[in-house]
Write a protein that holds these residues in place. Structure first.
Motif, PDB file in Angstrom:
ATOM      1  N   UNK A   9     -20.541  74.636-125.730  1.00 17.00           N
ATOM      2  CA  UNK A   9     -21.395  73.975-126.554  1.00 17.00           C
ATOM      3  C   UNK A   9     -21.712  72.588-126.159  1.00 17.00           C
ATOM      4  N   UNK A  10     -20.420  71.872-125.960  1.00 12.11           N
ATOM      5  CA  UNK A  10     -20.316  70.415-125.780  1.00 12.11           C
ATOM      6  C   UNK A  10     -21.134  70.205-124.311  1.00 12.11           C
ATOM      7  N   UNK A  11     -20.773  70.900-123.498  1.00 12.75           N
ATOM      8  CA  UNK A  11     -21.463  70.786-121.944  1.00 12.75           C
ATOM      9  C   UNK A  11     -22.854  71.115-122.367  1.00 12.75           C
ATOM     10  N   UNK A  12     -23.278  72.237-122.889  1.00 12.50           N
ATOM     11  CA  UNK A  12     -24.662  72.421-123.038  1.00 12.50           C
ATOM     12  C   UNK A  12     -25.453  71.364-123.669  1.00 12.50           C
ATOM     13  N   UNK A  13     -24.908  70.741-124.704  1.00  8.59           N
ATOM     14  CA  UNK A  13     -25.580  69.669-125.519  1.00  8.59           C
ATOM     15  C   UNK A  13     -25.677  68.126-124.435  1.00  8.59           C
ATOM     16  N   UNK A  14     -24.654  68.001-123.436  1.00  6.82           N
ATOM     17  CA  UNK A  14     -24.669  67.039-122.255  1.00  6.82           C
ATOM     18  C   UNK A  14     -25.947  67.371-121.567  1.00  6.82           C
ATOM     19  N   UNK A  15     -25.840  68.543-120.972  1.00  9.64           N
ATOM     20  CA  UNK A  15     -26.957  68.942-120.147  1.00  9.64           C
ATOM     21  C   UNK A  15     -28.376  68.809-120.749  1.00  9.64           C
ATOM     22  N   UNK A  16     -28.248  69.240-121.861  1.00  7.95           N
ATOM     23  CA  UNK A  16     -29.647  69.179-122.630  1.00  7.95           C
ATOM     24  C   UNK A  16     -30.262  67.621-122.638  1.00  7.95           C
ATOM     25  N   UNK A  17     -29.305  66.606-122.987  1.00  7.52           N
ATOM     26  CA  UNK A  17     -29.442  65.338-123.028  1.00  7.52           C
ATOM     27  C   UNK A  17     -29.979  64.761-121.643  1.00  7.52           C
ATOM     28  N   UNK A  18     -29.274  65.487-120.557  1.00  4.68           N
ATOM     29  CA  UNK A  18     -29.548  64.881-119.283  1.00  4.68           C
ATOM     30  C   UNK A  18     -31.090  65.743-118.724  1.00  4.68           C
ATOM     31  N   UNK A  19     -31.420  66.610-119.701  1.00  5.29           N
ATOM     32  CA  UNK A  19     -32.744  67.229-118.974  1.00  5.29           C
ATOM     33  C   UNK A  19     -32.378  68.698-118.108  1.00  5.29           C
ATOM     34  N   UNK A  57     -29.892  72.283-117.444  1.00  2.00           N
ATOM     35  CA  UNK A  57     -29.117  73.389-118.030  1.00  2.00           C
ATOM     36  C   UNK A  57     -27.879  73.342-117.217  1.00  2.00           C
ATOM     37  N   UNK A  58     -26.879  74.311-117.735  1.00  4.03           N
ATOM     38  CA  UNK A  58     -25.531  74.324-116.987  1.00  4.03           C
ATOM     39  C   UNK A  58     -25.678  74.737-115.647  1.00  4.03           C
ATOM     40  N   UNK A  59     -26.436  75.846-115.445  1.00  6.03           N
ATOM     41  CA  UNK A  59     -26.561  76.252-113.972  1.00  6.03           C
ATOM     42  C   UNK A  59     -26.893  75.076-113.229  1.00  6.03           C
ATOM     43  N   UNK A  60     -27.699  74.181-113.384  1.00  6.09           N
ATOM     44  CA  UNK A  60     -28.234  73.343-112.522  1.00  6.09           C
ATOM     45  C   UNK A  60     -26.953  72.299-112.727  1.00  6.09           C
ATOM     46  N   UNK A  61     -26.153  72.213-113.492  1.00  5.25           N
ATOM     47  CA  UNK A  61     -25.134  70.883-113.399  1.00  5.25           C
ATOM     48  C   UNK A  61     -23.966  71.775-112.440  1.00  5.25           C
ATOM     49  N   UNK A  62     -23.686  72.845-112.661  1.00  6.04           N
ATOM     50  CA  UNK A  62     -22.901  73.494-111.865  1.00  6.04           C
ATOM     51  C   UNK A  62     -23.280  73.757-110.287  1.00  6.04           C
ATOM     52  N   UNK A  63     -24.731  73.937-109.939  1.00  8.41           N
ATOM     53  CA  UNK A  63     -25.024  73.715-108.558  1.00  8.41           C
ATOM     54  C   UNK A  63     -25.010  72.494-108.042  1.00  8.41           C
ATOM     55  N   UNK A  64     -25.517  71.483-108.996  1.00  7.13           N
ATOM     56  CA  UNK A  64     -25.144  69.788-108.510  1.00  7.13           C
ATOM     57  C   UNK A  64     -23.767  69.570-107.952  1.00  7.13           C
ATOM     58  N   UNK A  65     -22.732  70.184-108.891  1.00  6.43           N
ATOM     59  CA  UNK A  65     -21.367  69.973-108.647  1.00  6.43           C
ATOM     60  C   UNK A  65     -21.103  70.637-107.050  1.00  6.43           C
ATOM     61  N   UNK A  66     -21.513  71.987-107.342  1.00  5.86           N
ATOM     62  CA  UNK A  66     -21.295  72.751-105.806  1.00  5.86           C
ATOM     63  C   UNK A  66     -21.803  71.867-104.640  1.00  5.86           C
ATOM     64  N   UNK A  67     -22.964  71.591-104.803  1.00  5.28           N
ATOM     65  CA  UNK A  67     -23.620  71.153-103.556  1.00  5.28           C
ATOM     66  C   UNK A  67     -22.962  69.597-103.168  1.00  5.28           C
ATOM     67  N   UNK A  68     -22.776  68.791-104.360  1.00 10.01           N
ATOM     68  CA  UNK A  68     -21.772  67.819-103.917  1.00 10.01           C
ATOM     69  C   UNK A  68     -20.443  67.803-103.318  1.00 10.01           C
ATOM     70  N   UNK A  69     -19.766  68.890-103.984  1.00 10.00           N
ATOM     71  CA  UNK A  69     -18.485  69.286-103.493  1.00 10.00           C
ATOM     72  C   UNK A  69     -18.451  69.691-102.095  1.00 10.00           C
ATOM     73  N   UNK A  70     -19.597  70.468-101.670  1.00 10.33           N
ATOM     74  CA  UNK A  70     -19.709  71.112-100.359  1.00 10.33           C
ATOM     75  C   UNK A  70     -19.770  70.237 -99.310  1.00 10.33           C
ATOM     76  N   UNK A  71     -20.827  69.336 -99.763  1.00 11.04           N
ATOM     77  CA  UNK A  71     -21.321  68.206 -98.848  1.00 11.04           C
ATOM     78  C   UNK A  71     -20.094  67.144 -98.459  1.00 11.04           C
ATOM     79  N   UNK A  72     -19.396  66.751 -99.510  1.00  9.30           N
ATOM     80  CA  UNK A  72     -18.285  65.635 -99.492  1.00  9.30           C
ATOM     81  C   UNK A  72     -16.755  66.428 -99.044  1.00  9.30           C
ATOM     82  N   UNK A  73     -16.894  67.895 -99.149  1.00  9.60           N
ATOM     83  CA  UNK A  73     -15.569  68.407 -99.120  1.00  9.60           C
ATOM     84  C   UNK A  73     -14.488  67.840 -99.856  1.00  9.60           C
ATOM     85  N   UNK A  74     -14.788  67.390-101.054  1.00  7.95           N
ATOM     86  CA  UNK A  74     -13.804  66.961-102.194  1.00  7.95           C
ATOM     87  C   UNK A  74     -14.302  67.178-103.431  1.00  7.95           C
TER      88      UNK A  74
END
Length: 88
Positions: A16-26, A28-45
């Protein structure tokens, strides 16, 4: 690009807390996790600092357990001290 389904389990309140933050950022959680996965894959950390709360260190837990033992055995030494004010 082909899509795949990823299931993630987490505490309901955390979700619920993560959904609220994601909503505030415009987003959803799928987009947030995708951003995380792309950055982690690109930076390898993990793209942020990961640390452990020092309260749960083995040394502190051992210290707290010794205090509990002293209290249970009646050998604890309690001392009066000045009140410590915390900034609110």
């Amino acid at each position: 690009m082909a899509q795949t389904l990823v299931n993630i389990r987490m505490d309901a309140e955390l979700k619920r807390n993560m959904e609220a933050v994601c909503r505030d950022l415009g987003m959803n959680m799928t987009t947030a996790f995708t951003i995380f996965a792309k950055k982690m894959s690109r930076e390898r950390r993990i793209p942020f600092e990961v640390s452990v709360d020092p309260f749960y260190s083995s040394a502190n837990i051992a210290h707290l357990e010794s205090i509990v033992t002293d209290v249970k055995n009646g050998t604890a030494k309690f001392q009066e001290h000045a009140l410590i004010e915390a900034d609110a």
